[in-house]
Scaffold this motif. Structure first.
Motif, PDB file in Angstrom:
ATOM      1  N   ASP A   1     -40.045 -16.735  33.290  1.00  0.00           N
ATOM      2  CA  ASP A   1     -39.242 -17.931  34.032  1.00  0.00           C
ATOM      3  C   ASP A   1     -39.627 -19.043  33.623  1.00  0.00           C
ATOM      4  O   ASP A   1     -38.743 -20.007  33.711  1.00  0.00           O
ATOM      5  N   GLN A   2     -40.753 -19.344  33.497  1.00  0.00           N
ATOM      6  CA  GLN A   2     -41.340 -20.637  33.168  1.00  0.00           C
ATOM      7  C   GLN A   2     -40.710 -21.038  31.672  1.00  0.00           C
ATOM      8  O   GLN A   2     -40.944 -22.112  31.500  1.00  0.00           O
ATOM      9  N   ALA A   3     -40.565 -20.192  30.806  1.00  0.00           N
ATOM     10  CA  ALA A   3     -40.292 -20.563  29.500  1.00  0.00           C
ATOM     11  C   ALA A   3     -39.049 -21.408  29.487  1.00  0.00           C
ATOM     12  O   ALA A   3     -38.058 -21.324  30.423  1.00  0.00           O
ATOM     13  N   ASP A   4     -38.819 -22.304  28.557  1.00  0.00           N
ATOM     14  CA  ASP A   4     -37.720 -22.857  28.216  1.00  0.00           C
ATOM     15  C   ASP A   4     -36.577 -22.250  27.575  1.00  0.00           C
ATOM     16  O   ASP A   4     -35.371 -22.259  27.976  1.00  0.00           O
ATOM     17  N   VAL A   5     -36.961 -21.172  27.021  1.00  0.00           N
ATOM     18  CA  VAL A   5     -35.984 -20.250  26.266  1.00  0.00           C
ATOM     19  C   VAL A   5     -36.608 -18.876  26.018  1.00  0.00           C
ATOM     20  O   VAL A   5     -37.738 -18.885  25.649  1.00  0.00           O
ATOM     21  N   ARG A   6     -35.795 -17.705  26.090  1.00  0.00           N
ATOM     22  CA  ARG A   6     -36.204 -16.403  25.862  1.00  0.00           C
ATOM     23  C   ARG A   6     -35.662 -16.178  24.617  1.00  0.00           C
ATOM     24  O   ARG A   6     -34.304 -16.255  24.430  1.00  0.00           O
ATOM     25  N   ALA A   7     -36.492 -15.890  23.288  1.00  0.00           N
ATOM     26  CA  ALA A   7     -35.837 -15.674  22.128  1.00  0.00           C
ATOM     27  C   ALA A   7     -36.159 -13.988  21.823  1.00  0.00           C
ATOM     28  O   ALA A   7     -37.199 -13.487  22.104  1.00  0.00           O
ATOM     29  N   ARG A   8     -35.438 -13.561  20.939  1.00  0.00           N
ATOM     30  CA  ARG A   8     -35.715 -12.111  20.440  1.00  0.00           C
ATOM     31  C   ARG A   8     -35.552 -12.307  18.894  1.00  0.00           C
ATOM     32  O   ARG A   8     -34.852 -12.903  18.196  1.00  0.00           O
ATOM     33  N   ILE A   9     -36.275 -11.181  18.313  1.00  0.00           N
ATOM     34  CA  ILE A   9     -36.197 -10.816  16.911  1.00  0.00           C
ATOM     35  C   ILE A   9     -35.199  -9.750  16.754  1.00  0.00           C
ATOM     36  O   ILE A   9     -35.357  -8.705  17.527  1.00  0.00           O
ATOM     37  N   PRO A  10     -33.886 -10.100  16.230  1.00  0.00           N
ATOM     38  CA  PRO A  10     -32.934  -8.973  16.122  1.00  0.00           C
ATOM     39  C   PRO A  10     -33.114  -7.785  15.399  1.00  0.00           C
ATOM     40  O   PRO A  10     -33.715  -7.854  14.254  1.00  0.00           O
ATOM     41  N   ILE A  11     -33.466  -6.569  16.106  1.00  0.00           N
ATOM     42  CA  ILE A  11     -33.634  -5.319  15.535  1.00  0.00           C
ATOM     43  C   ILE A  11     -32.611  -4.329  15.703  1.00  0.00           C
ATOM     44  O   ILE A  11     -31.781  -4.579  16.560  1.00  0.00           O
TER      45      ILE A  11
END
Lengths: 277, 277
Positions: A239-249
């Motif tokens: 929640d505190q993050a500015d952005v949630r990022a993923r490595i596409p797998i």
């Protein structure tokens, strides 16, 4: 000048620093109480010394003595030499390349200090496996991450296994431990870091997009948050993050190991950082 | 219908498949002679069964029986149940999540078969550490690598530790073993693969450049060659490669761990592969 002391028995009190190395719980309290950590193998011992750590003592088998003679002499610390089978009797396992040193810990710098001039930072939330911590440091150092910040419950980078797996990069990559998990990210935010939570969740932004600056605005300062092995990042930190990022797998695979994910993310997120002016 | 057999003693000949799990040398010959391998933990056991491997027997502690009841019943294989401390006595270590199964190996496909429709292939030259082999499979599967080809001396992907670290991806990622190291790359070249040797050497091409197609000509079919942990790829395989590529890392760090390097390389080299038509 340091003393070379040839011992025959594993039952010598001068070897207490090296006892029961396979008992993680016991070692943790012993190492904290005595303010020590262990470095294994000539290369890692050299790196610890080069990073300025003071040697309490060395424990070697005879054939490793020559290769470390300069370090031993320069340190002034006692050097205990044991037959290889006795060495194993002390430590409880086959010592990596027959050389181990007990070193003095130093006070860690503060979070503010390690992030002061950093542009790329990793933040480890409760990574409990020492192998993973060591591997994350090695990848971070390889890709030029400037600092690592640990949550209060993250495993110790100076634990023997972490040190070994990190190839000694725990000595060169600056790190600090936050006092408090709950507000732990505030210092990074206040310092202008964009907080990126790494997650395998489908609704997160593709890490590649992020690296191009599309989502993060080409962040000058970026902190990548990595969560615990089993459950990933806490809801609070996500929640505190500015952005949630993923490595596409691939959808057929649950996840990457956290150290592999960290290496890929460090590769992507450090690529576009210009060298310091 | 399978038989649930509650045993009290660790000294039962029906448990021979599970003996001395910490003795790698002994296990290697035992497993090859009897054509078996071990899967540990309910999730990994399920994946082995889903991939069509036949179960020889299960060995569980009581509390894991319910969670695997469907698999046990469907398999028809005997299921031995032991108290947790007895379980450890049989295997010589704390069994991961109290469930282990002995499975039948199957003949491996040929190299020609696994590469027939592949576009991205890893080739492992003498990776000797089972943890690294498992981790490389996990990363390869995550990034959609189509097949893995092993040199004759590469460690066994079905060894217990590899299976566990791979999270069962050794069951789903097709792999084959070449008969002969010296000419082992010929089949890949004949099939039109561009051979990319991964190396930390300074004079190698940046992997990013390669992925853009500048050097490889945007290869339709690409095989990434990964060398042994200590010394990297053999001179022969480096010479045989079409291109030598490197992951750009800090000059202050020797190298990445081979599994981390493989994950980064798989990420980069599979990004530009369009989905199958």
């Amino acid at each position: 000048m340091s003393a070379i002391v040839r011992l025959e028995s594993a039952e010598d009190p001068r070897l207490d620093d090296y006892a029961n190395l396979k008992d993680v719980t016991l070692r943790r309290s012993l190492e904290v109480e005595h303010g020590l950590f262990l470095a294994e193998g000539a290369k890692v011992i050299r790196r610890a010394v080069a990073a300025g750590y003071r040697v309490r003592s060395f424990l070697l088998s005879e054939r490793w003595l020559d290769g470390l003679a300069d370090v031993v002499t320069a340190s002034g610390a006692p050097c205990y030499v044991l037959p290889p089978d006795r060495l194993e009797e002390v430590t409880g396992f086959a010592v990596h390349r027959g050389a181990i040193a007990s070193m003095e810990r130093r006070p860690l710098p503060s979070v503010a200090e390690v992030i002061a001039h950093a542009r790329r930072v990793l933040v480890l939330e409760d990574i409990v496996d020492h192998t993973n911590v060591g591997a994350i440091f090695r990848g971070a150092a390889a890709f030029g991450v400037d600092a690592i910040v640990l949550a209060p419950r993250c495993a110790d980078p100076l634990y023997r296994r972490s040190v070994k797996v990190s190839m000694g990069t725990v000595f060169s990559c600056p790190y600090a431990r936050m006092d408090n998990w709950y507000d732990g990210l505030d210092a990074l935010r206040a310092a202008g870091f964009t907080l990126v939570a790494l997650t395998p969740a489908d609704d997160a932004v593709d890490l590649d997009t992020l690296a191009m600056g599309d989502e993060s605005g080409g962040a000058e300062r970026l902190a990548l948050l990595l969560g615990t092995e089993g459950d990933g990042l806490s809801a609070r930190w996500q929640d505190q993050a500015d952005v949630r990022a993923r490595i596409p797998i691939s959808a057929a695979v649950d996840s990457l190991n956290v150290a592999a994910a960290a290496a890929v993310a460090c590769y992507v997120l450090t690529r576009d950082v210009p060298p310091p002016a």
